[in-house]
Design a protein around this motif. Structure first.
Motif, PDB file in Angstrom:
ATOM      1  N   SER A  29       4.163   1.407  -4.086  1.00 39.21           N
ATOM      2  CA  SER A  29       2.857   1.458  -3.421  1.00 39.21           C
ATOM      3  C   SER A  29       1.718   1.074  -4.352  1.00 39.21           C
ATOM      4  O   SER A  29       0.562   0.994  -3.914  1.00 39.21           O
ATOM      5  N   TYR A 156      -1.744   5.567  -2.013  1.00 42.43           N
ATOM      6  CA  TYR A 156      -1.135   5.127  -0.751  1.00 42.43           C
ATOM      7  C   TYR A 156      -0.973   3.608  -0.757  1.00 42.43           C
ATOM      8  O   TYR A 156      -1.620   2.913  -1.550  1.00 42.43           O
ATOM      9  N   PRO A 157      -0.124   3.086   0.117  1.00 39.31           N
ATOM     10  CA  PRO A 157      -0.115   1.631   0.307  1.00 39.31           C
ATOM     11  C   PRO A 157      -1.525   1.152   0.656  1.00 39.31           C
ATOM     12  O   PRO A 157      -2.405   1.953   0.994  1.00 39.31           O
ATOM     13  N   GLY A 182       2.025  -4.061   7.533  1.00 36.86           N
ATOM     14  CA  GLY A 182       1.565  -2.948   6.725  1.00 36.86           C
ATOM     15  C   GLY A 182       0.880  -3.366   5.445  1.00 36.86           C
ATOM     16  O   GLY A 182       0.420  -4.503   5.291  1.00 36.86           O
ATOM     17  N   MET A 184       2.101  -2.617   1.977  1.00 39.46           N
ATOM     18  CA  MET A 184       2.785  -2.584   0.692  1.00 39.46           C
ATOM     19  C   MET A 184       2.288  -3.771  -0.134  1.00 39.46           C
ATOM     20  O   MET A 184       2.305  -4.915   0.331  1.00 39.46           O
ATOM     21  N   THR A 297       4.247   6.483   6.219  1.00 40.43           N
ATOM     22  CA  THR A 297       3.221   6.224   5.218  1.00 40.43           C
ATOM     23  C   THR A 297       2.735   4.785   5.289  1.00 40.43           C
ATOM     24  O   THR A 297       1.590   4.499   4.955  1.00 40.43           O
ATOM     25  N   ASP A 298       3.587   3.897   5.750  1.00 40.35           N
ATOM     26  CA  ASP A 298       3.220   2.491   5.895  1.00 40.35           C
ATOM     27  C   ASP A 298       3.810   1.971   7.197  1.00 40.35           C
ATOM     28  O   ASP A 298       5.023   2.097   7.432  1.00 40.35           O
ATOM     29  N   ASN A 323      -3.189   7.633   8.562  1.00 44.71           N
ATOM     30  CA  ASN A 323      -3.075   7.287   7.139  1.00 44.71           C
ATOM     31  C   ASN A 323      -4.443   7.097   6.495  1.00 44.71           C
ATOM     32  O   ASN A 323      -4.662   7.501   5.346  1.00 44.71           O
TER      33      ASN A 323
END
Length: 424
Positions: A29, A156-157, A182, A184, A297-298, A323
């Motif tokens: 991340s 976080y991502p 997302g 990443m 999370t992503d 998020n």
């Protein structure tokens, strides 16, 4: 390189504060880039020499011996004690790879990385920074193991604001890409969509699942994968370990124990792959034990988990909003209010009850409200709170922001994500 200004500023603010800086977050991340590139460059630009920065990357072979915390401590001590008038910075990457060892020279006691870091922290000319990808090793233990002397920075991502600062162009096009792939960091740098999908799939196959299984000695990797699939297909929906176990039992035609599901969910959250939002009774001011909501999370990892077969923009939008609120440091719950109709009590849901200290707002995520019936459904729960906290409806189908006749603030998703509006 993508600037992670939010996190870099936090590191800079906490330099030489007498505490260990613990950087946690999902693997890949951007924790290592934040520390070993962005913060490292900041130090060099501030006049710190390379010799003053001690770097130990424990996931790389040449540093494997320092997974022994005693050897690590002795190595660092040899440097910082040689020149006590010089300030040093210690960077340790992926500290969860360290092992427990027996200190034979001191009565055979068991020694952990926490013991050694607490010892190193005592040196006045050393500022310590560590990264880790497992909350079981780090975040849950920070207060006790570091004796209350640690500053946690959770990475976080990429947020959409960070993502857009890199890709630029049309905002809606960028958001569509973000909702699909997302944030990443490595994915953003890949131009080809096939490569993006392949990379996200590899993260699961070669990193996340393998890490969780090996770290926790799980016997049923197939059950773990089934749970990840189930959560991915149910983001934004209420569930609990018993419901998941029953669903897996039906699909797999074998009995799946709810205790196993609960344990595996905990391991997955410990790896920062998913997060859980608890339900909160707005009027009763109490938490429900279950069911709760789980979010990835992503969202790119969520979509990859389902091989892009189940693209639900409404639930993905809700996941992104959750998020973003967590990234900003707010406490976020799922709200519940009760509507009484004759002799019937109906539970209505508020997507997010957001608290910042003594301040509170309510947020409803509505991808679009194309009919009056849909609008009434989305707004009813907000009308039932019986208080005067700010109420926000985040939408995708409005060109500008406005207050309606109820005093509810309707906000475009892109404006919210780019922080073009103040929510408190």
């Amino acid at each position: 390189m993508i600037a992670r200004t939010h996190y870099l500023n936090r590191l800079v603010r906490n330099m030489w504060n007498g505490e260990i800086k613990v950087i946690t977050g999902l693997r890949r991340s951007g924790k290592s880039v934040l520390l070993f590139d962005l913060f490292y460059e900041h130090l060099l630009n501030s006049g710190v020499s390379e010799e003053q920065i001690i770097k130990l990357e424990l996931d790389q072979r040449r540093y494997y011996k320092y997974r022994n915390p005693i050897l690590l401590c002795e190595y660092v001590e040899s440097i910082v004690t040689a020149n006590k008038d010089k300030q040093y910075y210690l960077f340790i990457d992926e500290v969860q790879f360290t092992i427990k060892v027996v200190d034979k020279e001191n009565g055979g006691i068991e020694v952990t990385i926490y013991d050694m870091l607490n010892e190193l922290k005592a040196y006045k000319n050393l500022d310590v920074y560590v990264t880790g990808s497992n909350s079981k090793m780090l975040s849950k233990d920070i207060a006790t193991e570091f004796r209350g002397r640690a500053t946690q920075i959770h990475v976080y991502p990429l947020a959409f604001e960070e993502f857009y600062s890199y890709v630029g162009g049309d905002k809606r096009t960028a958001l569509d890409q973000y909702m699909l792939y997302g944030g990443m960091p490595r994915v953003v740098a890949l131009a080809d969509e096939t490569e993006k999908k392949a990379y996200l799939s590899r993260l699961y196959e070669e990193l996340y699942v393998k890490d969780i299984v090996e770290r926790n000695a799980l016997e049923r990797e197939d059950i773990l994968n089934a749970i990840l699939d189930f959560i991915a297909s149910q983001i934004g929906s209420l569930t609990n370990p018993t419901n998941i176990a029953n669903a897996l039992t039906s699909m797999r035609q074998e009995r799946v124990n709810s205790a196993m599901v609960s344990s595996y969910l905990t391991h997955t959250m410990d790896a920062f792959l998913i997060d859980m939002a608890k339900r909160y009774d707005v009027k009763g001011k109490t938490y429900f034990n279950y069911p709760n909501k789980y979010y990835y999370t992503d969202v790119g990892l969520r979509n990859a988990r389902l091989n892009y077969r189940q693209f639900d923009p409404g639930h993905i939008m809700e996941n992104i909003i959750y998020n973003e609120l967590i990234r900003r440091g707010y406490c976020v719950d799922v709200g519940v209010v009760v509507e009484r109709k004759k002799n019937e009590k109906i539970q209505r849901e508020i997507d997010f009850v957001v608290n910042d200290g003594d301040r509170r707002i309510y947020i409803q995520s509505a991808y679009q409200m194309e009919t009056e019936q849909k609008e009434n459904t989305e707004l009813q729960s907000l009308k039932l709170t019986g208080d005067f906290f700010k109420k926000i409806v985040i939408r995708m189908d409005i060109p500008h922001n406005f207050y309606d006749d109820n005093g509810f603030f309707h906000c475009n998703l892109i404006d919210f994500l780019l922080e073009n509006v103040e929510i408190f």
